[in-house]
Enzyme design. Structure first.
Site, mmCIF file in Angstrom:
data_model
loop_
_atom_site.group_PDB
_atom_site.id
_atom_site.type_symbol
_atom_site.label_atom_id
_atom_site.label_comp_id
_atom_site.label_asym_id
_atom_site.label_seq_id
_atom_site.Cartn_x
_atom_site.Cartn_y
_atom_site.Cartn_z
ATOM 1 N N ASP A 136 0.840 -1.200 0.000
ATOM 2 C CA ASP A 136 0.000 0.000 0.000
ATOM 3 C C ASP A 136 0.876 1.251 0.000
ATOM 4 O O ASP A 136 0.575 2.228 0.669
ATOM 5 C CB ASP A 136 -0.902 -0.017 1.244
ATOM 6 N N CYS A 196 -23.114 -5.495 2.201
ATOM 7 C CA CYS A 196 -22.117 -4.427 2.332
ATOM 8 C C CYS A 196 -22.630 -3.120 1.748
ATOM 9 O O CYS A 196 -22.374 -2.034 2.291
ATOM 10 C CB CYS A 196 -20.791 -4.835 1.683
ATOM 11 N N CYS A 200 -23.638 0.401 4.365
ATOM 12 C CA CYS A 200 -22.713 1.540 4.312
ATOM 13 C C CYS A 200 -23.400 2.811 4.832
ATOM 14 O O CYS A 200 -24.412 3.249 4.275
ATOM 15 C CB CYS A 200 -22.219 1.771 2.888
ATOM 16 N N CYS A 216 -16.848 7.846 1.612
ATOM 17 C CA CYS A 216 -16.421 6.753 2.492
ATOM 18 C C CYS A 216 -15.848 7.312 3.799
ATOM 19 O O CYS A 216 -14.980 8.185 3.781
ATOM 20 C CB CYS A 216 -15.378 5.901 1.769
ATOM 21 N N CYS A 246 -18.804 -2.418 6.304
ATOM 22 C CA CYS A 246 -19.026 -3.312 5.165
ATOM 23 C C CYS A 246 -18.348 -4.664 5.371
ATOM 24 O O CYS A 246 -18.777 -5.674 4.798
ATOM 25 C CB CYS A 246 -18.561 -2.660 3.863
ATOM 26 N N CYS A 250 -20.375 -8.616 6.451
ATOM 27 C CA CYS A 250 -20.143 -9.626 5.410
ATOM 28 C C CYS A 250 -20.182 -11.042 5.990
ATOM 29 O O CYS A 250 -19.430 -11.355 6.923
ATOM 30 C CB CYS A 250 -18.790 -9.389 4.743
#
Length: 349
Positions: A136, A196, A200, A216, A246, A250
């Site tokens: 990342d 999901c 949100c 987000c 989210c 799940c």
């Protein structure tokens, strides 16, 4: 190589090719719609993100790795499971919620060091080779590479899902200049589920496999540097760093695996803390409490901005005078950003 990887704390490794041209139209459309928000680095590299051989000349294969990060003391046996235990924090408005992944050591440091050790082990076995490790940390299509190399499939929230581990894991890559057999991708298993998308808080998942980062909460509390849009503040609840909703909803995350490393254990002082306490941190305290962790990267000012919004939401929900007093303590803060959010929190309540 799988055995070496497991010895280093990785859960699985795979190999992907470097032809990601099929992903370029989707990336271009996402950028064109402005869904990356203030993350200008997403656009500044153009299509290099989807072209590994341009990012690191000579790259012909990508070794992908994933590492589970659920803290070892996760309440797996809690009523309803660990996901329900985490979601229940939303019902405690005085408590600040930090995303699960951010409660321990900075994953960039952990994965980068261990990916380099894995590279060294490979070099010992086959001789020197060209490589570069990523976590990342560069224009890399991590989820795309992970999916292509059999780590899982892309969920409708865009994260990678694995049948044996859900989505609670970090991803990392080693770009290499040697041709390796590619791993087989796996088939998707989301079916008609839209949990999901439905959960949100800000409806940031605008369509299956498409997220508008500007809405987000993870983006707003971490990547976004300026004022948080007023219309989104009430929807943030008591989430002060990231958002896991989210993932918590799940069904596949009932299989999420606890990390085998102590690095991701929850640090005292970050999880389950009262908002008023967190808002009282001066910069020295903030730096001390977040040393070596991912939260430090947002800085003290954004931390206070986030907590101010959560305090405003908690004050609106409870009318607790102690929350109002906490906010008023920073009504004249040196930061205009903090003052603006404190003012909103007091007015909104």
């Amino acid at each position: 190589m799988q055995e070496w990887a497991r010895e280093l704390g990785f859960s699985q490794i795979g190999v992907a090719g470097v032809d990601l041209s099929a992903a370029e139209p989707g990336l271009a459309a996402w950028l064109e719609q402005g869904f990356h928000g203030d993350m200008h680095y997403m656009a500044s590299h153009g299509m290099k993100r989807a072209r590994p051989a341009e990012l690191v000349p000579g790259t012909v294969s990508v070794i992908t790795a994933r590492m589970d990060y659920l803290p070892r003391d996760t309440a797996r046996d809690a009523p309803g499971g660990w996901q329900a235990a985490e979601l229940s924090r939303l019902q405690r408005p005085h408590e600040g919620i930090v995303s699960v992944y951010a409660r321990g050591r900075d994953y960039h440091k952990v994965l980068r060091a261990r990916l380099q050790k894995l590279s060294d082990r490979i070099a010992e076995a086959i001789g020197p080779f060209g490589h570069r490790v990523f976590t990342d940390s560069a224009p890399v299509l991590e989820a795309e590479l992970a999916a292509r190399s059999g780590q899982g499939w892309r969920g409708k929230h865009t994260l990678v899902l694995n049948r044996e581990a859900g989505s609670m894991f970090f991803l990392g890559e080693i770009y290499v200049d040697i041709a390796l057999p590619q791993s087989e991708p796996v088939t998707p298993h989301c079916g008609s589920c839209s949990a999901c998308i439905d959960i949100c808080p800000t409806q940031a998942i605008v369509a299956p496999h498409r997220v508008d980062a500007r809405r987000c909460i993870s983006y707003l509390t971490i990547e976004h540097a300026g004022p948080i849009p007023v219309e989104l503040r009430p929807l943030m609840g008591n989430r002060i760093y990231g958002c896991d909703d989210c993932q918590l909803i799940c069904p596949w995350n009932k299989f999420a695996q606890v990390s085998r490393l102590p690095d991701f254990d929850e640090r005292k002082g970050l999880s389950g803390q009262q908002l008023a306490h967190l808002f009282a941190w001066d910069e020295a305290t903030f730096l001390r409490m977040t040393e070596g962790g991912p939260i430090r990267r947002i800085g003290h000012e954004r931390w206070l901005r986030n907590v101010a919004v959560a305090l405003g939401n908690a004050l609106r929900a409870t009318g607790d005078g102690a929350l109002r007093a906490a906010l008023q303590s920073r009504a004249e803060d040196a930061s205009a950003l903090v003052r603006e959010h404190v003012g909103w929190a007091l007015d909104a309540a």
